[in-house]
Structure formats: structure tokens, C-alpha cells
Design an enzyme around this catalytic site. Sequence first.
Site, PDB file in Angstrom:
ATOM      1  N   ASP A   1      -1.189   5.926  -5.780  1.00 39.77           N
ATOM      2  CA  ASP A   1      -2.222   6.912  -6.088  1.00 39.77           C
ATOM      3  C   ASP A   1      -1.687   7.881  -7.131  1.00 39.77           C
ATOM      4  O   ASP A   1      -0.544   8.336  -7.028  1.00 39.77           O
ATOM      5  CB  ASP A   1      -2.584   7.716  -4.834  1.00 39.77           C
TER       6      ASP A   1
ATOM      7  N   HIS B   1      -0.970  10.593  -2.516  1.00 38.56           N
ATOM      8  CA  HIS B   1      -2.311  10.254  -2.038  1.00 38.56           C
ATOM      9  C   HIS B   1      -3.194  11.476  -1.839  1.00 38.56           C
ATOM     10  O   HIS B   1      -4.317  11.533  -2.344  1.00 38.56           O
ATOM     11  CB  HIS B   1      -2.225   9.466  -0.729  1.00 38.56           C
TER      12      HIS B   1
ATOM     13  N   ASP C   1       0.178  -2.243   4.372  1.00 34.60           N
ATOM     14  CA  ASP C   1       1.356  -1.414   4.624  1.00 34.60           C
ATOM     15  C   ASP C   1       2.569  -2.277   4.971  1.00 34.60           C
ATOM     16  O   ASP C   1       3.691  -1.779   5.015  1.00 34.60           O
ATOM     17  CB  ASP C   1       1.109  -0.455   5.800  1.00 34.60           C
TER      18      ASP C   1
ATOM     19  N   GLU D   1       0.490  -0.870  -4.727  1.00 34.13           N
ATOM     20  CA  GLU D   1      -0.649   0.031  -4.833  1.00 34.13           C
ATOM     21  C   GLU D   1      -0.132   1.452  -4.714  1.00 34.13           C
ATOM     22  O   GLU D   1       0.722   1.734  -3.873  1.00 34.13           O
ATOM     23  CB  GLU D   1      -1.657  -0.272  -3.713  1.00 34.13           C
TER      24      GLU D   1
ATOM     25  N   LYS E   1      -7.046   9.378  -8.195  1.00 35.62           N
ATOM     26  CA  LYS E   1      -7.505  10.262  -7.124  1.00 35.62           C
ATOM     27  C   LYS E   1      -8.244  11.455  -7.735  1.00 35.62           C
ATOM     28  O   LYS E   1      -7.709  12.560  -7.838  1.00 35.62           O
ATOM     29  CB  LYS E   1      -6.320  10.736  -6.280  1.00 35.62           C
TER      30      LYS E   1
ATOM     31  N   HIS F   1       0.819  -1.205   0.000  1.00 35.18           N
ATOM     32  CA  HIS F   1       0.000   0.000   0.000  1.00 35.18           C
ATOM     33  C   HIS F   1       0.861   1.268   0.000  1.00 35.18           C
ATOM     34  O   HIS F   1       1.564   1.544   0.975  1.00 35.18           O
ATOM     35  CB  HIS F   1      -0.887  -0.036   1.249  1.00 35.18           C
ATOM     36  N   ARG F   2       0.858   1.978  -1.105  1.00 34.10           N
ATOM     37  CA  ARG F   2       1.717   3.161  -1.299  1.00 34.10           C
ATOM     38  C   ARG F   2       3.190   2.775  -1.139  1.00 34.10           C
ATOM     39  O   ARG F   2       4.009   3.577  -0.686  1.00 34.10           O
ATOM     40  CB  ARG F   2       1.333   4.281  -0.331  1.00 34.10           C
TER      41      ARG F   2
ATOM     42  N   GLU G   1      -4.506   3.811  -8.237  1.00 33.87           N
ATOM     43  CA  GLU G   1      -5.761   4.439  -7.809  1.00 33.87           C
ATOM     44  C   GLU G   1      -5.849   5.847  -8.381  1.00 33.87           C
ATOM     45  O   GLU G   1      -4.978   6.690  -8.126  1.00 33.87           O
ATOM     46  CB  GLU G   1      -5.871   4.499  -6.289  1.00 33.87           C
TER      47      GLU G   1
END
Length: 245
Positions: A38, A51, A231, A36, A113, A9-10, A111
Site C-alpha cells: 500500500d 496500509h 498473508d 502486494e 490508498k 499481502h503486505r 495499492e
Amino acid sequence: MTQIINFAHRGASAVCPENTMVAFRKALELGATGIETDVQMAKDGKLVLIHDESVNRTTNGQGWVKDYTFDEIQQLDAGSWFQESFRGEHLPSLEELLLLTKDKETIINIELKNGIIQYPELEERVIATIRSFGMEDRIVISSFNHYSLVKCKSIAPEIRTGILYMEGLYEPWEYAKTVSADALHANKYAVLPEWIEEAKANGIVYHPFTVNDSEEMKRLIVAKVAGIITDHPDRLHHLLQIEGA
């Protein structure tokens, strides 16, 4: 058994500043099989990985991403807010992440945004970038803006999409069909074993977020989700090795 995708995640955001190249590289070192991230758009139309709609939280700058050119964003320090040793890390472009992973088997979850700020042609620019790297089969585009996902499918039906949502969506696999989505990127609390089975029977997979607790990971592994967004990719990697999933 199909390998569960370990989405960082990120990047490895538990140990590195989120959405930076150091976080993405660390994620791969820790066993992530997916990343993943953003994406938003700078003032000059370039795609930047961040993000928040503003740069305030994760850089030493102030203001909206949309009001900076990409070159100006590159001058911001995106590391020292997390830890002084990361001072000088910058916010990367989508191209930088795809270049890092192009010759690997990593799945990239991008993702969009664009819920608060409607970036013009964000979908077209993201898809054009993906195609320029020939990575269409390794991408999942997700968003809380489901109109945007419909647009992505109309432009690039070959690229997978995932609907982001929180709790309470009734029969989400049926809803996913209405927007031609391939995956359910559900909050971890909105995932039950019987729903996973029902979705699978309808050709839809689950990629729940953001799962950091080992017991929650185990529950989802047993329930046979297709991917887990975390994470802590090292924690999930360890469990997947034990479970043979």
C-alpha cells in the site's frame, strides 16, 4: 499452464510486521512471486508504504501519515507492535521495495490508498517512480478509488491496473472495461468459476484477496484465477507445487 501469481499481502504479514522490508524479503524466501503493498504520501511528497492512513496501529507514533515528513516516519518503530524481535523496523519507501525486486521476476501490486485522503499527484509520483526503475511491465496498480485508476491509465496506459471491490458488482468484467482496467481485485467471496471464465473471455483476470485458508486457495487454483493475494505465501507456494499451477 500460466503460473498463478502468489501475491504476498503486505509482504509475509502472517509472520512479519506488515509493509516492512523484513516482510517483503521473507515473502520472497517463502515462495512469493508477487508482493502486494500500500502506498501513501508523506508531508514532503515522498512515497511511503503503509496500509492505514494513520501511523497509530503499526508504529509507535500517533497521527496521520500526511502530517509526517518521510524522515520523521523513518524514525518510527514499525516492528515491535508485531513482535519485540522486530523492534527497529521502519516503514519503507516505494523505492526501497522496487530496488529489492528490480533484478528479480517479482510482480508488484501497488495499492493506492487515496480513498479517505486525496493525496495530490499520488498517481503521477507513483508512476514516475515505477518508470525510473524500468519496471512498468512488472507492476499492477490497484485501488478502491476507481477514478484514480482511470487517471493512472491516462498517464501510463502500459501499466496494468486492477479494480479493488467487495461483493455484489454486477458483471465486473464489463465494468472493468469502462475504466480500462486489466484485473479484478475482488474480495474472495465475490469470485466464482463461471465469472472467472467470463472475465477471461473478455480479457480480464482475477486476483482475489485476502485468501489464507488452504481449501479456499485450492478452490481458486482449480478455478484458474491469475493470482491470489495472501498473508501466507508459503502455504500457497506449497499448494501450487502440488497442483502444478
